[in-house]
Design an enzyme around this catalytic site. Structure first.
Site, PDB file in Angstrom:
ATOM      1  N   THR A 184       7.326  -5.439  -9.423  1.00 26.89           N
ATOM      2  CA  THR A 184       6.064  -4.687  -9.435  1.00 26.89           C
ATOM      3  C   THR A 184       6.036  -3.906 -10.750  1.00 26.89           C
ATOM      4  O   THR A 184       7.080  -3.714 -11.373  1.00 26.89           O
ATOM      5  CB  THR A 184       6.001  -3.697  -8.260  1.00 26.89           C
ATOM      6  OG1 THR A 184       7.095  -2.798  -8.402  1.00 26.89           O
ATOM      7  CG2 THR A 184       6.104  -4.400  -6.930  1.00 26.89           C
ATOM      8  N   GLU A 329       4.347  -7.951  -3.255  1.00 35.04           N
ATOM      9  CA  GLU A 329       5.227  -7.966  -2.075  1.00 35.04           C
ATOM     10  C   GLU A 329       4.725  -8.902  -0.976  1.00 35.04           C
ATOM     11  O   GLU A 329       5.409  -9.137   0.009  1.00 35.04           O
ATOM     12  CB  GLU A 329       5.341  -6.543  -1.489  1.00 35.04           C
ATOM     13  CG  GLU A 329       6.133  -5.565  -2.345  1.00 35.04           C
ATOM     14  CD  GLU A 329       5.286  -4.804  -3.354  1.00 35.04           C
ATOM     15  OE1 GLU A 329       4.202  -5.312  -3.724  1.00 35.04           O
ATOM     16  OE2 GLU A 329       5.706  -3.715  -3.785  1.00 35.04           O
ATOM     17  N   LYS A 439      -7.261  14.602  -2.339  1.00 34.40           N
ATOM     18  CA  LYS A 439      -7.225  15.399  -1.108  1.00 34.40           C
ATOM     19  C   LYS A 439      -7.905  16.728  -1.390  1.00 34.40           C
ATOM     20  O   LYS A 439      -7.309  17.624  -1.970  1.00 34.40           O
ATOM     21  CB  LYS A 439      -5.778  15.587  -0.633  1.00 34.40           C
ATOM     22  CG  LYS A 439      -5.199  14.275  -0.150  1.00 34.40           C
ATOM     23  CD  LYS A 439      -3.698  14.270  -0.077  1.00 34.40           C
ATOM     24  CE  LYS A 439      -3.219  12.827  -0.046  1.00 34.40           C
ATOM     25  NZ  LYS A 439      -2.453  12.423  -1.215  1.00 34.40           N
ATOM     26  N   TRP A 444     -10.157  13.628   2.715  1.00 35.18           N
ATOM     27  CA  TRP A 444      -9.781  12.601   1.746  1.00 35.18           C
ATOM     28  C   TRP A 444     -11.029  12.043   1.089  1.00 35.18           C
ATOM     29  O   TRP A 444     -12.003  11.716   1.766  1.00 35.18           O
ATOM     30  CB  TRP A 444      -9.057  11.448   2.450  1.00 35.18           C
ATOM     31  CG  TRP A 444      -7.649  11.749   2.823  1.00 35.18           C
ATOM     32  CD1 TRP A 444      -6.968  12.910   2.591  1.00 35.18           C
ATOM     33  CD2 TRP A 444      -6.749  10.867   3.494  1.00 35.18           C
ATOM     34  NE1 TRP A 444      -5.698  12.807   3.082  1.00 35.18           N
ATOM     35  CE2 TRP A 444      -5.533  11.568   3.645  1.00 35.18           C
ATOM     36  CE3 TRP A 444      -6.836   9.574   3.980  1.00 35.18           C
ATOM     37  CZ2 TRP A 444      -4.426  11.000   4.262  1.00 35.18           C
ATOM     38  CZ3 TRP A 444      -5.739   9.006   4.596  1.00 35.18           C
ATOM     39  CH2 TRP A 444      -4.540   9.714   4.738  1.00 35.18           C
TER      40      TRP A 444
HETATM   41  P1  ADP Z   1       1.037  -3.346  -9.120  1.00 38.24           P
HETATM   42  O1  ADP Z   1       1.679  -2.492  -8.072  1.00 38.24           O
HETATM   43  O2  ADP Z   1       1.831  -3.610 -10.287  1.00 38.24           O
HETATM   44  O3  ADP Z   1      -0.405  -2.988  -9.407  1.00 38.24           O
HETATM   45  P2  ADP Z   1       0.252  -5.611  -7.539  1.00 38.24           P
HETATM   46  O4  ADP Z   1      -0.539  -6.533  -8.381  1.00 38.24           O
HETATM   47  O5  ADP Z   1       1.187  -6.151  -6.576  1.00 38.24           O
HETATM   48  O6  ADP Z   1       1.049  -4.772  -8.519  1.00 38.24           O
HETATM   49  O7  ADP Z   1      -0.751  -4.601  -6.883  1.00 38.24           O
HETATM   50  C1  ADP Z   1      -0.983  -4.487  -5.539  1.00 38.24           C
HETATM   51  C2  ADP Z   1      -1.984  -3.401  -5.291  1.00 38.24           C
HETATM   52  O8  ADP Z   1      -3.219  -3.694  -5.946  1.00 38.24           O
HETATM   53  C3  ADP Z   1      -2.363  -3.224  -3.855  1.00 38.24           C
HETATM   54  O9  ADP Z   1      -1.414  -2.436  -3.179  1.00 38.24           O
HETATM   55  C4  ADP Z   1      -3.727  -2.536  -3.951  1.00 38.24           C
HETATM   56  O10 ADP Z   1      -3.586  -1.150  -4.160  1.00 38.24           O
HETATM   57  C5  ADP Z   1      -4.290  -3.135  -5.201  1.00 38.24           C
HETATM   58  N1  ADP Z   1      -5.246  -4.205  -4.885  1.00 38.24           N
HETATM   59  C6  ADP Z   1      -5.025  -5.529  -4.868  1.00 38.24           C
HETATM   60  N2  ADP Z   1      -6.155  -6.200  -4.566  1.00 38.24           N
HETATM   61  C7  ADP Z   1      -7.115  -5.272  -4.366  1.00 38.24           C
HETATM   62  C8  ADP Z   1      -8.507  -5.304  -4.011  1.00 38.24           C
HETATM   63  N3  ADP Z   1      -9.154  -6.441  -3.837  1.00 38.24           N
HETATM   64  N4  ADP Z   1      -9.147  -4.128  -3.889  1.00 38.24           N
HETATM   65  C9  ADP Z   1      -8.516  -2.962  -4.082  1.00 38.24           C
HETATM   66  N5  ADP Z   1      -7.227  -2.854  -4.425  1.00 38.24           N
HETATM   67  C10 ADP Z   1      -6.537  -3.984  -4.559  1.00 38.24           C
END
Ligand code: ADP
Length: 539
Positions: A184, A329, A439, A444
Site C-alpha cells: 500500500t 488488500e 469531526k 461527522w
Molecule cells: P492506497 O491506500 O495506497 O490509496 P489503494 O489503492 O489500495 O491504496 O486504496 C484503497 C482505498 O481507496 C480505499 O480504502 C478507499 O478509501 C479508496 N477508494 C477506492 N475506490 C474508491 C471509490 N470508488 N470511491 C471512494 N474511495 C475509493
C-alpha cells in the site's frame, strides 16, 4: 461427509495455458515509449511466459523468492505476471512514482532477488540502488543496448529469454503458493505488503469476470490504464487472459490525448482507471471531440468518481460509467455499482445517483459496517460505520507482520479504514477514509460528498476537502479548489452552491484556490500533503 470432486489447484499458469490453447490468435497490443505499437497474440504470451519462467529458474530463482518489477504497462510486464509466479516465485510490482526512501524500504523489506526495470525509468531506480542490498540481478526491459548504468549484474530482457526452451514445467504446483506482492502507498506509517496466493488471484479473476462485474468475453477490447504497479492493474491482465479479450497496454502514454486516440482507433469496449485520468480525458474531449461511444464500461475506482463526471460521460459522450471500490488488500475488487433490474426504468438522473455510489459486493465478497463500540450496524442507507470485508481474495495478514486488532477483527474480518453506509438493497457508499473524516462538534462531515458537489460546479476542475483544527468545533472542513482555466468562481458562489444540498455546519468555512492539487503515487488527492501545507501556513 466430504464432497467427491477433484482437488484441482487454482494456479495462474492454468489461465495463460487456457488462453494460449483457446484464443491463440487474439491480440495484445502495447504502446511503446517511442509511440509505435507492438502487437502479438495469446499464443506468443504463453510461449514467452514459459521461457521467462525457465530463465528465472536458470538464474537461480527459488520457490517463494520475490522478483520485483519496475515498469509501465506492456507485454513484457504481462509476461512477468505469468512467468514469475509460474517459476514458483512472487511477482512484486514496484510503484515507479514512489519517493526514493519508500522504494528502497519496500525492495529491502520484500528482499527482492531480481528486479526488472524499464529502460525509461532506470534513472528513477538508480537513485535508490545504493540503499538496496538484496538484489542479485537487474534485468533491463526495452532499454537501448548501449545504455549506461551504475547498477551491478545487469542483463537485457530479450537476452534473458532468448533461446530458452518453452517446454517448461510450471513450478506453481500448489494453489496456496504466494504469487504476487503489492505494498500500500503508506499514507500512515511504513508501507504494508499484501501477499496474494494463486488461489486468491484465480478466484478474484473469476469474480471479476462474473456477469454482474466486468463479464469480459472474447468480444471485448480492454484498455488497462490503471498501472500494473497499482493493485495488479485491478486484476485486468488475468481477467482478460482468461476471457481471451483483446488487451491494450498504454505503456507510459497516460495523457488524455493518446488515451482518447487509443480508445477511438481500437474501438475499446472496457477501459479502467482512476477518476483523475477520466476527468482529464473528459476535458480533453470537450476541446478535441472524438467518438468514444464504443466503450460499454468505463470502469473507475481508487477514489470517488464525482456524480457530475458520471453524468458528463453518460449524457455528453454516450459512455456507461461503472464505479468500483477496491483496495490493494482486496486484490483489489470489492464492489461495483451496476444498475439492477429495479433501476432499469428510472429516469437517467436517478440512474446516475445509483452509479455515483460505490455499489454492491461481487459474489465472493462480504461486507458489513461496524460502529465504534463494535456493534454491527444496519443497512439503512444512513447509518455510517467502519467498512469491514471478508472473502477468499481479502487479506488475512500483512507480509512479515502479525495480524493486529488495528487491521483485523477477532471474528475474522478485515478493517478497511473506510467509513461507509449500506442501503437496504446492498449498495455501499463511501463517506470517507477514517483518517480524512471531519469531526465537527460531535458530527461527522463527509469530505467525499463535499468534493463531489464542488466538482459538479462547471468552473471547478478539482476539489479536495480536509479537516483543519478548530478551537470551538474541534475540526472544520477546508476546501482546496482548482478552477477550470476560464473559471472565476468565488468562495461565496461555492458556498451558495453547497447550501442547496448540505446542512450549514457541513459547509466549509474556508475556500482556498490553487493552481494544482498534490496527488499520491496512484493519482489520488494527497490530503496528507494538504494537511501539512495548512499546518505550515502554506494554504
Ligand atoms: P492506497 O491506500 O495506497 O490509496 P489503494 O489503492 O489500495 O491504496 O486504496 C484503497 C482505498 O481507496 C480505499 O480504502 C478507499 O478509501 C479508496 N477508494 C477506492 N475506490 C474508491 C471509490 N470508488 N470511491 C471512494 N474511495 C475509493
Amino acid at each position: 461427509m466430504q464432497g467427491l470432486m477433484m482437488d484441482y489447484p487454482l494456479t495462474l499458469d492454468r489461465i495463460v495455458e487456457h488462453a494460449g490453447r483457446l484464443f491463440p490468435r487474439n491480440r495484445i497490443r502495447s504502446k511503446l515509449p517511442d509511440g509505435g505499437m507492438h502487437e502479438y497474440t495469446y499464443a506468443d504470451l504463453l510461449c514467452r511466459s514459459r521461457r521467462l519462467a525457465a530463465a528465472l529458474v536458470g538464474l537461480g530463482v527459488e520457490p517463494g523468492d520475490r522478483v520485483g518489477t519496475f515498469a509501465w504497462n506492456h507485454y513484457q510486464h504481462l509476461e512477468m505476471y505469468f512467468g514469475i509466479p509460474g517459476a514458483g516465485a512472487v511477482c512484486h510490482t514496484l510503484n515507479i512514482r514512489l519517493f526514493p526512501n519508500q522504494l528502497a524500504y519496500i525492495v529491502n523489506h520484500a528482499e527482492d532477488r531480481v528486479v526488472f526495470i524499464d529502460g525509461s525509468v532506470l534513472p528513477l531506480y538508480e537513485k535508490v540502488a545504493g540503499e538496496v542490498d538484496c538484489v542479485e540481478h537487474y534485468v533491463l526491459v526495452n532499454a537501448a543496448r548501449d545504455i549506461e548504468t551504475r547498477l551491478p549484474n545487469v542483463l537485457h530482457y530479450e537476452d534473458l529469454i532468448d533461446g530458452v526452451d518453452d517446454d517448461f514445467d510450471w513450478r506453481s504446483t500448489d494453489e496456496q503458493m504466494a504469487m504476487g506482492l503489492c505494498y500500500t502507498s503508506g499514507t500512515t506509517g511504513d508501507p504494508k505488503g499484501a501477499l496474494y496466493s494463486h488461489r486468491s488471484m484465480f478466484l478474484h479473476t473469476l469474480g471479476e469476470n462474473q456477469g454482474t462485474a466486468l463479464g469480459l468475453t472474447e468480444a471485448d477490447v480492454v484498455l488497462a490504464v490503471v498501472p500494473q504497479f497499482h493493485a495488479m492493474s485491478w486484476g485486468l491482465p488475468f481477467a482478460c487472459t482468461l476471457a481471451g479479450a483483446e488487451l491494450i497496454m498504454p505503456g507510459p502514454h497516460l495523457q488524455p490525448a493518446p488515451l482518447a486516440e487509443l480508445i477511438e482507433s481500437y474501438r475499446v469496449t472496457v477501459a479502467a482507471g482512476v477518476p483523475s485520468i477520466w476527468n482529464g480525458l473528459y476535458h480533453e474531449l470537450k476541446t478535441t471531440p472524438r467518438d468514444i461511444s464504443c466503450v460499454r464500461e468505463l470502469v473507475v475506482g481508487g477514489s470517488a468518481m464525482p456524480r457530475s463526471l458520471i453524468e458528463g460521460y453518460e449524457r455528453d459522450l454516450g459512455v456507461n460509467v461503472l464505479h468500483a471500490w477496491g483496495m490493494t488488500e482486496l486484490s483489489p475488487l470489492g464492489t461495483l455499482s451496476k444498475l439492477r433490474r429495479e433501476h432499469q426504468d428510472l429516469p437517467a438522473a436517478e440512474q446516475w445517483d445509483v452509479k455515483a455510489r460505490q455499489g454492491y459486493p461481487l459474489g465472493g465478497v462480504e461486507l458489513r459496517i461496524v460502529g465504534e463500540d463494535g456493534t454491527v450496524l444496519p443497512w439503512d442507507g444512513e447509518t455510517m460505520g467502519e467498512l469491514q470485508a471478508r472473502g477468499p481474495w481479502v487479506i488475512r495478514s500483512y507480509f512479515k507482520r502479525d495480524p493486529t486488532p488495528e487491521h483485523f477483527t477477532a471474528d475474522g474480518w478485515f478493517r478497511t479504514g473506510d467509513v461507509a453506509t449500506i442501503s437496504p438493497d446492498g449498495y455501499m457508499t463511501i463517506t470517507d477514509r477514517t483518517k480524512d473524516l471531519v469531526k465537527s462538534g460531535g458530527e461527522w462531515i463527509s469530505t467525499v460528498a463535499l468534493e463531489s458537489a464542488l466538482m459538479a460546479h462547471e468552473q471547478v476542475l478539482e476539489a479536495a476537502v480536509i479537516a483543519v483544527p478548530d478551537e470551538k468545533w474541534t475540526e472544520r472542513p477546508l476546501a482546496v479548489v482548482v478552477r477550470t482555466p476560464e473559471g472565476d468562481v468565488s468562495a461565496e458562489d461555492l458556498r451558495t452552491c453547497l447550501a442547496v444540498s448540505f446542512a450549514k455546519f457541513e459547509i466549509p468555512d474556508q475556500f482556498v484556490f490553487v493552481d494544482e492539487l498534490p496527488k499520491t503515487s496512484v493519482g489520488k488527492f494527497d490530503k496528507k500533503v494538504l494537511r501539512s501545507c495548512h499546518a505550515e501556513g502554506a494554504l
